[in-house]
Scaffold this motif. Structure first.
Motif, PDB file in Angstrom:
ATOM      1  N   ILE A  58       0.832  -1.203   0.000  1.00 50.54           N
ATOM      2  CA  ILE A  58       0.000   0.000   0.000  1.00 50.54           C
ATOM      3  C   ILE A  58       0.871   1.260   0.000  1.00 50.54           C
ATOM      4  CG2 ILE A  58      -1.681   1.325   1.348  1.00 50.54           C
ATOM      5  CD1 ILE A  58      -2.868  -1.478   2.153  1.00 50.54           C
ATOM      6  N   LEU A  59       1.936   1.259   0.786  1.00 50.62           N
ATOM      7  CA  LEU A  59       2.848   2.406   0.782  1.00 50.62           C
ATOM      8  C   LEU A  59       3.472   2.606  -0.598  1.00 50.62           C
ATOM      9  CD1 LEU A  59       4.661   1.972   4.214  1.00 50.62           C
ATOM     10  CD2 LEU A  59       2.927   3.685   3.604  1.00 50.62           C
ATOM     11  N   TRP A  60       3.854   1.523  -1.225  1.00 49.91           N
ATOM     12  CA  TRP A  60       4.460   1.580  -2.555  1.00 49.91           C
ATOM     13  C   TRP A  60       3.477   2.190  -3.559  1.00 49.91           C
ATOM     14  CZ3 TRP A  60       9.052   1.274  -4.733  1.00 49.91           C
ATOM     15  CH2 TRP A  60       9.153   0.983  -6.086  1.00 49.91           C
ATOM     16  N   LEU A  61       2.215   1.795  -3.473  1.00 48.06           N
ATOM     17  CA  LEU A  61       1.202   2.304  -4.403  1.00 48.06           C
ATOM     18  C   LEU A  61       0.955   3.793  -4.242  1.00 48.06           C
ATOM     19  CD1 LEU A  61      -1.549  -0.462  -4.291  1.00 48.06           C
ATOM     20  CD2 LEU A  61      -0.176   0.191  -6.271  1.00 48.06           C
ATOM     21  N   TRP A  62       0.969   4.277  -3.001  1.00 45.78           N
ATOM     22  CA  TRP A  62       0.564   5.645  -2.733  1.00 45.78           C
ATOM     23  C   TRP A  62       1.725   6.610  -2.543  1.00 45.78           C
ATOM     24  CZ3 TRP A  62      -4.169   7.374  -3.655  1.00 45.78           C
ATOM     25  CH2 TRP A  62      -5.148   6.403  -3.865  1.00 45.78           C
ATOM     26  N   ARG A  63       2.939   6.134  -2.702  1.00 44.56           N
ATOM     27  CA  ARG A  63       4.108   7.014  -2.589  1.00 44.56           C
ATOM     28  C   ARG A  63       4.278   7.772  -3.905  1.00 44.56           C
ATOM     29  NH1 ARG A  63       9.472   4.469  -3.096  1.00 44.56           N
ATOM     30  NH2 ARG A  63      10.314   6.192  -4.242  1.00 44.56           N
ATOM     31  N   GLY A  64       3.888   8.997  -3.931  1.00 40.69           N
ATOM     32  CA  GLY A  64       4.040   9.812  -5.126  1.00 40.69           C
ATOM     33  C   GLY A  64       2.938   9.576  -6.148  1.00 40.69           C
ATOM     34  N   PRO A  65       3.143  10.083  -7.348  1.00 37.94           N
ATOM     35  CA  PRO A  65       2.123   9.953  -8.390  1.00 37.94           C
ATOM     36  C   PRO A  65       1.989   8.505  -8.873  1.00 37.94           C
ATOM     37  CG  PRO A  65       4.113  10.961  -9.274  1.00 37.94           C
ATOM     38  CD  PRO A  65       4.315  10.827  -7.792  1.00 37.94           C
ATOM     39  N   VAL A  66       0.868   8.232  -9.507  1.00 46.49           N
ATOM     40  CA  VAL A  66       0.629   6.891 -10.053  1.00 46.49           C
ATOM     41  C   VAL A  66       1.651   6.624 -11.154  1.00 46.49           C
ATOM     42  CG1 VAL A  66      -1.020   5.406 -11.224  1.00 46.49           C
ATOM     43  CG2 VAL A  66      -1.834   7.077  -9.583  1.00 46.49           C
ATOM     44  N   ARG A  67       2.315   5.464 -11.051  1.00 47.61           N
ATOM     45  CA  ARG A  67       3.293   5.070 -12.081  1.00 47.61           C
ATOM     46  C   ARG A  67       3.029   3.637 -12.490  1.00 47.61           C
ATOM     47  NH1 ARG A  67       9.012   6.357  -9.583  1.00 47.61           N
ATOM     48  NH2 ARG A  67       9.377   4.493 -10.799  1.00 47.61           N
ATOM     49  N   ARG A  68       3.151   3.375 -13.779  1.00 48.16           N
ATOM     50  CA  ARG A  68       2.914   2.013 -14.293  1.00 48.16           C
ATOM     51  C   ARG A  68       3.829   0.980 -13.658  1.00 48.16           C
ATOM     52  NH1 ARG A  68      -0.447   1.742 -18.696  1.00 48.16           N
ATOM     53  NH2 ARG A  68      -0.705   3.661 -19.863  1.00 48.16           N
ATOM     54  N   ASP A  69       5.099   1.310 -13.472  1.00 46.52           N
ATOM     55  CA  ASP A  69       6.030   0.322 -12.915  1.00 46.52           C
ATOM     56  C   ASP A  69       5.624  -0.076 -11.498  1.00 46.52           C
ATOM     57  OD1 ASP A  69       6.781   2.887 -11.974  1.00 46.52           O
ATOM     58  OD2 ASP A  69       8.878   2.296 -11.741  1.00 46.52           O
ATOM     59  N   ARG A  70       5.121   0.865 -10.712  1.00 45.56           N
ATOM     60  CA  ARG A  70       4.667   0.537  -9.351  1.00 45.56           C
ATOM     61  C   ARG A  70       3.410  -0.331  -9.393  1.00 45.56           C
ATOM     62  NH1 ARG A  70       5.458   6.347  -6.553  1.00 45.56           N
ATOM     63  NH2 ARG A  70       7.708   6.327  -6.559  1.00 45.56           N
ATOM     64  N   LEU A  71       2.530  -0.035 -10.331  1.00 43.66           N
ATOM     65  CA  LEU A  71       1.318  -0.842 -10.459  1.00 43.66           C
ATOM     66  C   LEU A  71       1.672  -2.270 -10.856  1.00 43.66           C
ATOM     67  CD1 LEU A  71      -1.052   1.734 -12.200  1.00 43.66           C
ATOM     68  CD2 LEU A  71      -1.021   1.073  -9.792  1.00 43.66           C
ATOM     69  N   TRP A  72       2.587  -2.426 -11.804  1.00 43.40           N
ATOM     70  CA  TRP A  72       2.993  -3.776 -12.223  1.00 43.40           C
ATOM     71  C   TRP A  72       3.699  -4.516 -11.093  1.00 43.40           C
ATOM     72  CZ3 TRP A  72       0.812  -6.439 -15.704  1.00 43.40           C
ATOM     73  CH2 TRP A  72       0.288  -5.849 -16.841  1.00 43.40           C
ATOM     74  N   ALA A  73       4.541  -3.807 -10.341  1.00 47.48           N
ATOM     75  CA  ALA A  73       5.206  -4.440  -9.193  1.00 47.48           C
ATOM     76  C   ALA A  73       4.175  -4.870  -8.159  1.00 47.48           C
ATOM     77  CB  ALA A  73       6.221  -3.486  -8.574  1.00 47.48           C
ATOM     78  N   SER A  74       3.188  -4.042  -7.940  1.00 51.59           N
ATOM     79  CA  SER A  74       2.124  -4.368  -6.998  1.00 51.59           C
ATOM     80  C   SER A  74       1.354  -5.605  -7.444  1.00 51.59           C
ATOM     81  CB  SER A  74       1.181  -3.169  -6.873  1.00 51.59           C
ATOM     82  OG  SER A  74       0.060  -3.511  -6.121  1.00 51.59           O
ATOM     83  N   ILE A  75       1.034  -5.659  -8.713  1.00 51.32           N
ATOM     84  CA  ILE A  75       0.330  -6.823  -9.257  1.00 51.32           C
ATOM     85  C   ILE A  75       1.172  -8.077  -9.077  1.00 51.32           C
ATOM     86  CG2 ILE A  75      -0.484  -7.890 -11.394  1.00 51.32           C
ATOM     87  CD1 ILE A  75      -1.368  -5.014 -12.246  1.00 51.32           C
ATOM     88  N   ALA A  76       2.465  -7.985  -9.353  1.00 53.80           N
ATOM     89  CA  ALA A  76       3.359  -9.149  -9.227  1.00 53.80           C
ATOM     90  C   ALA A  76       3.421  -9.638  -7.779  1.00 53.80           C
ATOM     91  CB  ALA A  76       4.753  -8.786  -9.731  1.00 53.80           C
TER      92      ALA A  76
END
Length: 117
Positions: A58-76
């Motif tokens: 959750i911290l990774w997702l909400w740290r800063g603006p939305v980024r595709r790489d963070r979304l993909w890492a979250s999904i993984a």
């Protein structure tokens, strides 16, 4: 679109954080008197790992603006933990004597065992 995906991943991350702690911190698992103390220790370790992974997610997702790489890492991360880990445990259950269903502690939702649902 990416903001909606981040919101959905936050919901599933919250399940990763709270679900196992809420559902398995009882006599069916963590405080089961039939389990050896060392097994309960390892299970608590697993619950803590899941919860901390949910917090990190959750911290990774909400740290800063939305980024595709963070979304993909979250999904993984979520695929490894929830369906990946679950289906690995299910596949290897015959090797360690595990079972996905426990009629004494698990409930039915719309006629389907909660773990399967």
């Amino acid at each position: 679109m990416l903001k909606h995906l981040r919101t959905l991943l936050t919901i599933t991350g919250t399940v990763l954080l709270c679900g196992p702690l809420a559902r398995d911190s009882n006599g069916s698992h963590l405080t089961n008197p039939l389990w050896p103390p060392h097994a309960r220790f390892h299970f608590f370790w697993s619950l803590t790992f899941s919860a901390l992974l949910g917090v990190l997610h959750i911290l990774w997702l909400w740290r800063g603006p939305v980024r595709r790489d963070r979304l993909w890492a979250s999904i993984a991360v979520q695929l490894c933990g929830l369906p990946g880990g679950f289906f690995a445990a299910l596949a290897f259950a015959p090797l360690y004597g595990g079972a996905v269903r426990d009629s004494e502690h698990h409930v039915q939702v719309a006629g389907i065992n909660e773990n399967i649902l």
